[in-house]
Design an enzyme around this catalytic site. Structure first.
Site, PDB file in Angstrom:
ATOM      1  N   CYS A   1       0.818  -1.224   0.000  1.00 55.82           N
ATOM      2  CA  CYS A   1       0.000   0.000   0.000  1.00 55.82           C
ATOM      3  C   CYS A   1       0.849   1.269   0.000  1.00 55.82           C
ATOM      4  O   CYS A   1       0.624   2.181  -0.807  1.00 55.82           O
ATOM      5  CB  CYS A   1      -0.968  -0.017   1.181  1.00 55.82           C
ATOM      6  SG  CYS A   1      -0.207   0.076   2.817  1.00 55.82           S
TER       7      CYS A   1
ATOM      8  N   HIS B   1      -2.500   1.233   6.938  1.00 53.56           N
ATOM      9  CA  HIS B   1      -2.889   1.129   5.528  1.00 53.56           C
ATOM     10  C   HIS B   1      -3.080   2.524   4.961  1.00 53.56           C
ATOM     11  O   HIS B   1      -3.508   3.449   5.661  1.00 53.56           O
ATOM     12  CB  HIS B   1      -4.182   0.324   5.378  1.00 53.56           C
ATOM     13  CG  HIS B   1      -4.494  -0.015   3.956  1.00 53.56           C
ATOM     14  ND1 HIS B   1      -3.839  -1.016   3.268  1.00 53.56           N
ATOM     15  CD2 HIS B   1      -5.372   0.532   3.064  1.00 53.56           C
ATOM     16  CE1 HIS B   1      -4.308  -1.084   2.028  1.00 53.56           C
ATOM     17  NE2 HIS B   1      -5.238  -0.147   1.875  1.00 53.56           N
TER      18      HIS B   1
ATOM     19  N   HIS C   1      -5.963   1.802  -4.130  1.00 55.89           N
ATOM     20  CA  HIS C   1      -5.054   1.262  -3.108  1.00 55.89           C
ATOM     21  C   HIS C   1      -4.662  -0.171  -3.451  1.00 55.89           C
ATOM     22  O   HIS C   1      -5.288  -0.840  -4.281  1.00 55.89           O
ATOM     23  CB  HIS C   1      -5.688   1.341  -1.717  1.00 55.89           C
ATOM     24  CG  HIS C   1      -6.777   0.338  -1.465  1.00 55.89           C
ATOM     25  ND1 HIS C   1      -6.937  -0.308  -0.262  1.00 55.89           N
ATOM     26  CD2 HIS C   1      -7.777  -0.135  -2.265  1.00 55.89           C
ATOM     27  CE1 HIS C   1      -7.984  -1.125  -0.319  1.00 55.89           C
ATOM     28  NE2 HIS C   1      -8.509  -1.035  -1.522  1.00 55.89           N
TER      29      HIS C   1
END
Length: 362
Positions: free
Chosen positions: A277, A325, A337
């Site tokens: 990510c 994240h 993402h």
């Protein structure tokens, strides 16, 4: 006269009987234990498997970000160590040159006999020539003193560089040990998740994978994973189309991220074939000429904090309490993402995970 009968010997008398009784009790306890352990792990429902796997993937991603941070420190320490060693090599070369010069001067003085200057003046047949040579000798002496000072300076510098190298090497080994620990943690979480997924039937697994790739959403508790309403919401969000970016750099970052759609999530990766990510957001903004830190917990401090209501395309959006994240906001409540292993880079709503904050890259 009464007859005396000889008592019959029991085949398991004395110690043998006690041993047999002990073995029987142990066998019964073992059987009970096995029965109990067999009942201790009832078959999980698909929804329970999904919940556990999702948690493991989240924990793996948190460990991945720690791995990324440790790797960054390893790279920094190794680079600093290499620079120190290069400088030490350059200084060693200068030291050797200065030593050679001193050696040549000392050899010349030895060959001249090192006579006292007054004696040399008394013996010379040309005093004026001698005085001229004496002036040159004095200058040579000054150069020799400078050379000696240079040697001492280089020796001191080399000693300091060696001490710095030793410290950097110690730091490097510590960071490498942390890197190995985090790598083991990530791999352990992923292995555990794969083991849990293997318990699902082929149909259940297909539903789970469909949700992971964006064609379905989280479980409803009845054994299925698709959520038609959620899927419709995702499609509606994408149907709104891209929102105009506030500036050219943000537009370039978003364009780069869109070109990565469908590529796999690879933990610890920064492209070009796969990303995690924070690797994706870092690469996206790098394409726009902006250098972001490597990890989620450092990227969140790499710009101006903005509230959820102030989000604009190009902002970094972060999730979970541990800031484990990150995605790239593209407008309309959507982001691009890299979700997790097994789930490719995709467009997703920002409300599918617990929102933790946002940063505008400036």
């Amino acid at each position: 006269m009464a007859a005396h009968r000889k008592p019959r010997n029991s085949p398991l008398g004395g110690q043998a009987a006690r041993t047999a009784a002990t073995l029987a009790l142990a066998s019964a306890a073992t059987a009970t234990l096995f029965e109990g352990s067999g009942q201790a792990e009832p078959r999980l429902t698909p929804a329970q498997v999904k919940a556990k796997v999702d948690r493991l993937y989240q924990e793996a991603e948190a460990a991945t970000e720690k791995y990324n941070g440790a790797k960054e420190k390893v790279d920094e320490a190794r680079g600093a160590l290499d620079r120190l060693r290069d400088e030490a090599a350059r200084r060693t070369a200068r030291l050797n040159t200065a030593r050679d010069a001193l050696g040549s001067t000392a050899a010349a003085q030895y060959r001249s006999g090192g006579l006292d200057p007054a004696v040399q003046l008394a013996l010379t047949s040309d005093p004026d020539e001698y005085l001229a040579r004496a002036a040159l000798a004095e200058k040579a002496g000054e150069r020799q003193a400078t050379a000696i000072t240079s040697v001492r300076r280089e020796l001191t510098g080399i000693a300091q560089l060696r001490a710095g190298s030793t410290e950097r090497l110690t730091q490097l080994r510590g960071h490498e040990a942390e890197l190995r620990r985090q790598k083991t943690a990530v791999q352990g979480k992923l292995d555990e998740a794969r083991t849990l997924l293997a318990r699902l039937t082929a149909e259940e697994r297909a539903r789970y994978e469909a949700a992971a790739t964006g064609s379905g959403r989280g479980g409803d508790g009845s054994g299925g994973f698709a959520d038609a309403a959620g899927a419709r919401a995702d499609r509606a969000g994408e149907a709104r189309g891209p929102v105009a970016a506030p500036n050219g750099r943000a537009a370039q970052a978003i364009s780069f991220a869109r070109n990565q759609l469908g590529k796999p999530y690879v933990w610890g990766a920064t492209g070009p074939s796969g990303y995690d990510c924070s690797g994706l957001t870092q690469a996206a903004w790098r394409s726009a000429g902006v250098s972001l830190p490597r990890t989620t917990y450092t990227q969140i401090n790499a710009g101006q904090r903005v509230s959820r209501s102030e989000l604009a395309p190009g902002d970094l959006v972060f999730f979970y309490s541990g800031i484990s994240h990150v995605g790239l906001y593209i407008g309309g409540g959507q982001m691009i993402h890299a979700p997790r292993p097994g789930a490719p880079i995709r467009v997703a709503p920002i409300d599918e995970m617990p929102f933790a904050g946002a940063t505008r890259v400036v």
